[in-house]
Design an enzyme around this catalytic site. Structure first.
Site, PDB file in Angstrom:
ATOM      1  N   SER A 283       0.844  -1.193   0.000  1.00 12.93           N
ATOM      2  CA  SER A 283       0.000   0.000   0.000  1.00 12.93           C
ATOM      3  C   SER A 283       0.887   1.253   0.000  1.00 12.93           C
ATOM      4  O   SER A 283       1.658   1.452  -0.930  1.00 12.93           O
ATOM      5  CB  SER A 283      -0.966  -0.057   1.177  1.00 12.93           C
ATOM      6  OG  SER A 283      -2.000   0.898   1.037  1.00 12.93           O
TER       7      SER A 283
ATOM      8  N   GLU B 294      -9.333  -5.878  -3.111  1.00  8.66           N
ATOM      9  CA  GLU B 294      -8.713  -4.688  -2.522  1.00  8.66           C
ATOM     10  C   GLU B 294      -9.728  -3.733  -1.887  1.00  8.66           C
ATOM     11  O   GLU B 294      -9.562  -3.272  -0.755  1.00  8.66           O
ATOM     12  CB  GLU B 294      -7.937  -3.905  -3.595  1.00  8.66           C
ATOM     13  CG  GLU B 294      -6.749  -4.631  -4.189  1.00  8.66           C
ATOM     14  CD  GLU B 294      -5.493  -4.530  -3.359  1.00  8.66           C
ATOM     15  OE1 GLU B 294      -5.558  -4.016  -2.231  1.00  8.66           O
ATOM     16  OE2 GLU B 294      -4.441  -4.978  -3.836  1.00  8.66           O
TER      17      GLU B 294
ATOM     18  N   HIS C  10      -7.734  -5.772   0.939  1.00 14.35           N
ATOM     19  CA  HIS C  10      -6.489  -5.006   0.938  1.00 14.35           C
ATOM     20  C   HIS C  10      -5.613  -5.409   2.129  1.00 14.35           C
ATOM     21  O   HIS C  10      -6.052  -5.365   3.279  1.00 14.35           O
ATOM     22  CB  HIS C  10      -6.830  -3.514   1.026  1.00 14.35           C
ATOM     23  CG  HIS C  10      -5.672  -2.590   0.911  1.00 14.35           C
ATOM     24  ND1 HIS C  10      -4.943  -2.441  -0.247  1.00 14.35           N
ATOM     25  CD2 HIS C  10      -5.117  -1.724   1.808  1.00 14.35           C
ATOM     26  CE1 HIS C  10      -3.999  -1.534  -0.056  1.00 14.35           C
ATOM     27  NE2 HIS C  10      -4.076  -1.088   1.177  1.00 14.35           N
TER      28      HIS C  10
END
Length: 545
Positions: free
Chosen positions: A214, A332, A426
């Site tokens: 990320s 995600e 995610h």
């Protein structure tokens, strides 16, 4: 920057055959000083090692400085303070306990095999939207990777407004006439520390892999683009990276307010009339209030640390020419629904919005993200526009440089995850990569303690460790991972690893066409306005679909 010892450190690394161990095997004599860590089942752990000093108070918002020296043997058995950040205000699956916070937070942690000699180095950059997180999070425990022969390093770096604020007064006092990007400069300083010192812990400063997820993966891309980081790492791993548009330091580009103007706006909202007033504010207040005032930390294009927009740097082939492993998760956005706009009333409204936004590309968009399944289509479109497009662009760009490039899709689910409709959400791959299924945050969907889950985790840890060691991801008793150059090769991590080719045909090309036209227009961000909130697509220009 902290660079003057680099040449000497490289020379010493060539003539030093082994780590300098004291009589106590948990003590290391490093160029930075003597450190006592701990040792457990063949893995030595050193925590809270200062790699730089973060200027604070009246010196706040300056590049990292050399850390204070120490006498004797420094205790390295406790994590250092986390960098200043807002406390979580609502329960979420990512929230966990943080150590104490401080502006004096630039420390790193090391996990190393006790008998390491010239081992590959894996440097981890935590995620958290450049606003939150810490290298001390249990999810990032480096033991499993260290057991595969790596020396693992996790770092802290300045966050939020304390790490990324640009301001005209800050630029004026800088010798380089720039400001912002302090968190990125911290990461470069950590790499320089590793370059100078990691040999003492059994690591090879000439075989360093930078890795992150990320915002950590975003940082990996910026390090690949930063001239100051060139030569400090040799491979890169980017998990769920997002190559979004960035503000210019003083110039309005891509429809974004210049970073210095954003800094002035934040100062006004905080009631600070000048830089001195900002520096007089408590760090805790800045960290907690800046997000509430609408400040979003992001690197800015300053022409120096960040020479260009990332897409431009990578298009020119000016990024670090290193092997890469990059990919994304199928779910995600299931845990990031704040990135989605409000759903339209019905399928007709959805289709009308798409046709208004995407023009002659609307049919391609609707074929991939149909109106008959609005929620799933919105989840997939935002995922692909941010994470999927970025991941494939990275492996494609590195492949064009002649570098080995490995692409993946994490698509694994288990009962608790499925029950919450969070399939492959995610960051869900992290406990599999680090082998930390029992160390996830309190509200994380609990991973079953089964042989199948352990086998998948062992495979992913092996692949990541293999890539860090040699540039080729290999895992015991698992399929070979095809290079992306081999017919868009990729690895599909579902119930088990499976090699494949040509993931989601046409999807990256669709989003590349949109980005290309928006870049050419120059006044539109290209990733935060996907699907039904897309502005009208700019006209087709030469070189764009």
């Amino acid at each position: 920057m902290i660079r003057r010892w680099r040449h000497l450190a490289l020379v010493l690394a060539l003539v030093t055959p082994a780590p300098a161990l004291a009589a106590d095997d948990a003590v290391v004599e490093a160029p930075a000083g003597s450190l006592r860590g701990s040792e457990d089942r063949g893995i030595r752990v050193f925590k809270g090692i200062p790699y730089a000093a973060a200027p604070a108070g009246e010196r706040r918002w300056r590049p990292p400085a050399e850390p204070a020296a120490w006498d004797g043997v420094r205790d390295a058995t406790k994590f250092g303070a986390a960098c200043m950040q807002p406390r979580p205000r609502a329960a979420n699956i990512y929230a966990g306990d943080l150590p104490a916070m401080s502006e004096d937070c630039l420390s790193l942690n090391i996990w190393a095999p006790k008998d390491a000699r010239g081992a590959p180095v894996f440097l981890w950059i935590h995620g958290g939207s450049l606003t939150a997180g810490s290298g001390a999070e249990p999810l990032y425990d480096g033991r499993a990777l260290a057991k595969r022969g790596l020396v693992v390093v996790s770092i802290n770096y300045r966050l939020g407004a304390l790490g990324y604020l640009a301001h005209p007064e800050l630029s004026a006092e800088s010798p380089d006439r720039v400001s912002g990007n302090y968190g990125l400069l911290d990461q470069i300083a950590a790499l320089e520390w590793v370059n100078r010192n990691i040999g003492a812990f059994g690591g090879d400063g000439g075989n360093v892999t930078i890795a992150g997820e990320s915002a950590g993966a975003l940082s990996v891309m910026y390090l690949m683009a930063a001239p100051q980081a060139r030569g400090l790492f040799h491979k890169a791993i980017a998990q769920s990276a997002y190559m979004v548009s960035a503000p210019g330091l003083r110039t309005a580009i891509n429809g974004m307010v210049p970073a210095e103007e954003q800094g002035k706006g934040l100062a006004a909202k905080l009631g600070a009339t000048d830089l001195a007033a900002l520096r007089a504010m408590p760090a805790e207040e800045i960290a907690s209030e800046a997000p509430a005032k609408g400040f979003f930390p992001f690197p800015s294009v300053d022409g120096q640390v960040v020479p260009h927009q990332l897409v431009e740097t990578f298009d020119k082939g000016e990024q670090a020419p290193v092997p890469i492993l990059a990919g994304f998760n199928s779910g995600e956005i299931r845990s990031l629904r704040f990135l989605l706009p409000k759903a339209p009333a019905d399928a007709a409204a959805y289709e009308a919005a798409i046709r208004a936004g995407y023009g002659e590309l609307a049919d391609l968009f609707l074929a991939r993200y149909p109106a008959k399944a609005i929620d799933e289509s919105m989840l997939a479109a935002t995922r692909d526009a941010m994470y999927g497009w970025t991941s494939e662009r990275l492996v494609s760009n590195q492949s064009a440089l002649g570098q080995r490039s490995y692409y993946y899709l994490f698509d694994h689910g288990y009962p608790a995850m499925q029950e919450w409709n969070l399939h492959a959400f995610h960051a869900a791959e992290l406990p599999y990569v680090f082998g930390t299924a029992t160390r996830t945050p309190p509200l994380w969907p609990k991973i079953p303690d089964t042989l199948a889950e352990k086998k998948l985790s062992d495979a992913m840890t092996d692949y990541w460790a293999g890539f860090a060691a040699t540039g080729t991801p290999r895992a015991k008793d698992q399929p070979d991972w095809p290079d992306y150059a081999d017919q868009r090769g990729f690895m599909h991590f579902s119930d088990a690893p499976r090699a494949g080719h040509n993931l989601f045909p046409g999807v990256s090309a669709l989003h590349e066409a949109v980005v290309c036209r928006r870049r050419a227009a120059g006044d539109i961000p290209w990733n935060w306005n996907v699907g039904i909130v897309s502005p009208p697509l700019p006209p087709k220009v030469s070189g764009c679909q």
